[in-house]
Design an enzyme around this catalytic site. Sequence first.
Site, PDB file in Angstrom:
ATOM      1  NE  ARG A 164      -3.846  -2.058   0.059  1.00  0.00           N
ATOM      2  CZ  ARG A 164      -3.565  -3.274  -0.419  1.00  0.00           C
ATOM      3  NH1 ARG A 164      -2.413  -3.498  -1.005  1.00  0.00           N
ATOM      4  NH2 ARG A 164      -4.458  -4.234  -0.344  1.00  0.00           N
ATOM      5  CB  SER A 240      -9.279  -1.445   3.876  1.00  0.00           C
ATOM      6  OG  SER A 240      -9.674  -2.691   3.359  1.00  0.00           O
ATOM      7  CD  GLU A 343      -6.106   0.814   2.008  1.00  0.00           C
ATOM      8  OE1 GLU A 343      -5.841  -0.187   2.702  1.00  0.00           O
ATOM      9  OE2 GLU A 343      -6.810   0.762   0.989  1.00  0.00           O
TER      10      GLU A 343
END
Length: 357
Positions: A164, A240, A343
């Site tokens: 990520r 998420s 995130e």
Amino acid sequence: MHLEENKPLAPFTTFGIGGPARWYLHATSEEEIVEAVEWAKQQSLPLFVLGGGSNLLVSDAGFPGLVLHIALRGVTAIDDGAYRVYQAAAGEAWDTFVQRAVDDNCAGIECLAGIPGTVGGTPVQNVGAYGQEVASSITRVRAFDLRSHDFVDLPAEDCNFNYRRSRFNSTDRGRFIVTRVDYRLTRAGAPTLRYADLQRTFSSGFSPTLAQVAAGVRRIRVSKGMLLVEGDPDSRSAGSFFKNPIVPADLLSSIAETAGKQPPHFPADLEISSAARVKIPAAWLIEQAGYARGYTLGAAAVSSRHTLALINRGGATAAEILALADRIASAVQDRFGIRLDREPVLVGFDAGPSRPR
Ligand SMILES: Cc1cc2nc3c(=O)[nH]c(=O)nc-3n(C[C@H](O)[C@H](O)[C@H](O)COP(=O)(O)OP(=O)(O)OC[C@H]3O[C@@H](n4cnc5c(N)ncnc54)[C@H](O)[C@@H]3O)c2cc1C
């Protein structure tokens, strides 16, 4: 260049939350991007690059500068032996592009079916799901470099991809405007079937096609509220909200002692020091810290089908979403001493209180 003033941003986000952009441009060419960047510079305005708005939380006050909405379109394909290289413009819808590759029988991104947003958004956080990441297929990213004021073609090795993470959301955050991404896929390649959830959707011994795997991923996503479905409140989210923390493996025993059971964990396979580090599902930590699916705080809530997704039940403010996120992150920190990193990207909060990363 058609600039719009005080443009509401909420409709451009999957959360459906956020105030207006002081200035807004729907940019359909590289020339328009250059012109807009120059204009914002002359006006001393901050710039924000908007893709599909699926990984954002926009503040209730909106954004005080220019929002550059990347809408460049077009995909070309070039065959290179066993591979096909797709050059996709940044404003292409990601899921449509995945389906095209699957229809062309090209492997490498089939497990990333159903992820919302644009092509240009994928290198930013190295989008990944169900055993694949775009880092494995991206060969090059074309972008406008706000530092050199020129277009650059960055080979994948220069993008510093990790879980990520890339240079675009870390060391060089805000420096590049992605206009095109090149993906190298395998012609007639086998689908990736690494992820247990996905394997379980097929009977053992069955060899699914790329299209069947992509369809299987979308089915799982629907069941978790992780596919955008009109009218499904569980999908009014940014996916998420927290990343799965990567922790030293020797922390597992103390986590197990606190929780009274072994935490699920996976090798942190993209980490340099992978042998000593593991990835723990943030959803498990959140549940163990007392936050169940469906937990609500005003109009914000934990999705009823996925602990990691915070949702807008209807009319939620950005402040409510953040209050819920802070409550959850603090509970995990207090119980396990693990900090959960956020995130989604926060937009227009610069003057606000400091937030967990
Ligand atoms: C239901 C749902 C499920 C999801 N599932 C997943 C998942 O499984 N895996 C996953 O990784 N993500 C997932 N996401 C998050 C999100 O879809 C991805 O991160 C997506 O790639 C974001 O792309 P976007 O175009 O919407 O970017 P935006 O949300 O518009 O922007 C996100 C960031 O990228 C930057 N950005 C966007 N486009 C450009 C560009 N052209 N140039 C430079 N910077 C740019 C923005 O400035 C911002 O910093 C999910 C989201 C939702 C709502």
